[in-house]
Write an enzyme that holds these catalytic residues in place. Sequence first.
Site, PDB file in Angstrom:
ATOM      1  CB  SER A  49      -8.254   0.571   5.883  1.00 49.05           C
ATOM      2  OG  SER A  49      -9.004   1.760   5.858  1.00 49.05           O
ATOM      3  CB  SER A  75      -8.086   3.329   3.000  1.00 45.46           C
ATOM      4  OG  SER A  75      -7.226   2.717   3.944  1.00 45.46           O
ATOM      5  CE  LYS A 122      -3.879   1.877   2.776  1.00 40.76           C
ATOM      6  NZ  LYS A 122      -4.649   1.692   4.032  1.00 40.76           N
TER       7      LYS A 122
END
Lengths: 486, 95, 479
Positions: free
Chosen positions: A178, A154, A79
């Site tokens: 997330s 997310s 990420k």
Amino acid sequence: MQLTDLTMLELAAKLAAGEVSSEEATRASLTRIQQVDPKVRAFLRVDEAGALAAARASDVRRKSGSPASTLDGVPLGLKDIFLTEGVETTAGSRILEGFVPPYDATVVRLLKEAGLPLVGKLNMDEFAMGSSNESSAFFPSHNPWDVSRTPGGSSGGSAAAVAAREVFGALGTDTGGSIRQPAALTNTVGLKPTYGRVSRFGVIAFASSLDQPGPMTRTVADAAALLQVIARPDAQDATSADAPVPDYSADLEAGVRGLKLGVPREYFTEGMDPEVEAAVREALREYERLGATLVDVSLPHTKYALATYYLIAPAEASSNLARYDGVRFGLRAKDARSLRDVYALTREQGFGAEVKRRIMLGTFALSSGYYDAHYLRAQKVRTLIREDFTRAFQQVDALVSPTSPVPAFKLGEKVEDPLSMYLMDIYTLPCNLAGLPGLSVPCGFTKAGLPVGLQILGRPFDEAGLLRIARAYEREHDFFRRSAPL
Amino acid sequence: MALTLEQVRHVATLARLSLTPEEEQRFTTQLSAVLDAVEQLQSLDVEAVEPTSHATLTSSRLREDVTRPSLPPEKSLANAPAKSDTSFAVPKIIE
Amino acid sequence: MPVSDFQPVIGLEVHAQLLTQSKIFCGCSTAFGAEPNRNTCPVCLGMPGVLPVLNQRVAEFAVRTGLALECTIRPTSVWSRKNYFYPDLPKGYQITQFDQPICEHGRLVIDTPQGEKAIRILRIHMEEDAGKSVHDAGGGQSLVDLNRAGVPLLEIVSQPDLRDADEAVEYLKAMRDVLVYLGVNDGNLEEGSFRCDANVSVMPKGSTTFGQRCELKNLNSFRFLKQAIEYEIARQVDVIESGGKVVQETRLWDVNKGVTRSMRSKEEAHDYRYFPEPDLPPLHVSAEAIDAAAKALPELPRAKLQRFTSQYGLPAYDARILTAERPLADYFEACAGHYKDYKKLSNWFLGELMRLLKEEGTPLSALRFTPAQLGELLGAVDQGMVSANAGKDVLGEMFRTGKAPADIIAEKGLAQVSDTGAIEAVVDDILAKNAGEIEKYRAGKKQVFGFFVGQVMRAMKGKGNPALVNELLKKKLGD
Ligand SMILES: [Zn+2]
């Protein structure tokens, strides 16, 4: 079967046997990215040269019989919230566009030391604020199971990349769901460890008391193996825990016979998609068949968790994001002529709508005259939410529930309605408020072919227990073998 | 609770956000809606409840008082939007 | 009403930089004077992703200071963020302590013309320093250097117990002595490693309600502190006398004009939005750690001064100078173990030794001779083995070379001649050569006596025991 269809551990076994090289695996991953990422848009940036160099170094170690770890040579995605020395890191924000960190996050260092080639940086909601990946300043990622839909957020890019088999696994972060929510929406496994289990050093902060990095993988065993690499105390993170790190794969196959699984009443509520409820109820029956006892439990303060979260997280974020001021790194507004402009124009131009909304909300919650009624009160309610869990875990070994109330929704569907977007996290965020470990494991599909996730929550530092419970289900239902229709 | 436009402007000033008039309007509506939603916390009796500011009650991890190498200034300033020699540069601060 | 009808009320906030090697939350050096941003790292630059980890010595120093100032030490103290934007504040917030500081409720005793007075300490907390902005850098720019960002500070806040500028100065001096004694701060006001802000208000005498206060800044010497407070008292009285109201504000001491002036900040009203720092767990200090720190506490300046007057029978003047700095006091006590005429020892300290230290710029720690050797030298002077004057030369030589006094006396032939026969021979010789002067002396011109002494001493190259020379001359001249 393609190389990229292998799980991390399957690939690791082939690497260990010399049947395949890390360079081949990494090239396969890079080729897959070229093929499908134009549709999925999971990657913000691919580091082909860096990944191949790491893969070749891994092959040398494997050949000389001294691999750095069992996962040595398994390509991974990150990420874009993890700082990578020399590789641009943006947290999905314009304000950090072009920012090249001078240091590696602790977890990135650990992955490098364990020999995992890092193929690139994955898309995310801006500063991890969002549940659909649509707040990314660059573009939204798409769900490999239906590219008109969100992969969640997310860590949506990470989930999408793993589901699309662009990478063998990824790291995400989880502040209110997330990791788990996008895992549920993409037929992947997502594990949010206990707060403090994995170092936050070098992880761009959203809400410091809630953030926690964790593995996102295709299988439960992969999640255990990846957690094994990154879980450890860190001298550079004062909140990282000293608790001993167990062997996460040791009890993986031990089953659930005799375990008590709590079913929290408050997690089966109105507004839940009937197909999600059906899939989860079926999973609960499976656990009973496997010898676990289901126990009806209550977490009475659950209904306050959303409000609590949306005061605490924005408050911490408003302070954490003050450093993006156009002075030392990142964007500075071109038309800024005064110091005041450097701040206000840079932040106005550099942050997206959702980030600004939360900075505003958090600044308000901390401001003079409103602190006691908002921030302080939320912290007290947070205590009540924690105590709910403490009481529940006196009765049961773990809690099981849906991860997300709905399957993947259409991109654009909730963008203009922040409150309905915030509701996507109602089952995931209490766990963050309490600092507990939580995991999402695939538990089937809707008729339209959209994945559903089962959430398992556990006692502090009982990641091994969660993995064992998830694995018991996965052994009976290998949904992870299904590939997305790309 | 409903926020006024004035409050939104004050908060934006504190947060150093130069909002457009449209944003001011939109945030006034949206933040009011969120604050309405969090209003439910007011109904709880939390008088005797200790606040939780840290998720886990770890004891503080400390470090020894020993120096470690700093970054070379060229690295410290590598991402700076404006600099002068080894200092960060900003428009003149008026006190 | 004249100024004398008003009662000033003053409280001081002291900021003391702690003498650690590394910064409070990262491993960067605290050394002064490096090239801008040479002592910075991702943590103190406030880069994305960084986290603070507390330097344990900072907590130790805070506890030590708290105990010395008779504070209560909190078993659990909490870190907070103070949020504001400024270019030299990298993270956009300062990590400090707010509602649960590490030390509270202490006191510091000072001397006033009315006698001893205890000034209450409200609180002591730890925090990080900000960086430095240079505003007049030219080109319409300000430059930011973050070498100071993250240097550990203690903030020590007094209650508004001080009643005039002299008390404030006395308090600040006493505070500096304590911190320097504890080894936690270097007491350097000029470089800003020890600095203070003053909160000043006035109220009509007899009133119990404090007036509106102003905070004075830029007080980087004791003199400026006194001048600024006195100016500010007069200014506030003027404002009130002319029917105005004192406005609560921050005022800067203008060294050149000798006035305080308002910092008319265009900044919006501050709202620091303090909240508990989520990146740092609360700091726990165990009862054992507090006990151990209390046991290890050195004798403090005031107690030492009192002991020097009682134990060594020294005048307050001597004791004050000898105890002003801990190394000097320690060295005096070491020498006192080897030489028992303490007042005479004190004279040598206050005279020769301090002159040498000052002239040569040598720190006490670098002295090359031992306390025993100094005792030996003073003994030799007492016994007349060497004259007091020659003794000073011997001390100078000991200071420079570290040689033993006996060796220096022998090498340089400084041994004093106390042999009556030898001196008598020289006296006889001088008298024989100066019959005319003897006449003058006997005729009543007594100052000629000095001439004879000088002649004898010159003939003896200064080594004649002055007492014996005098005695023999008087005898021979028939006095
Ligand atoms: Zn540093």
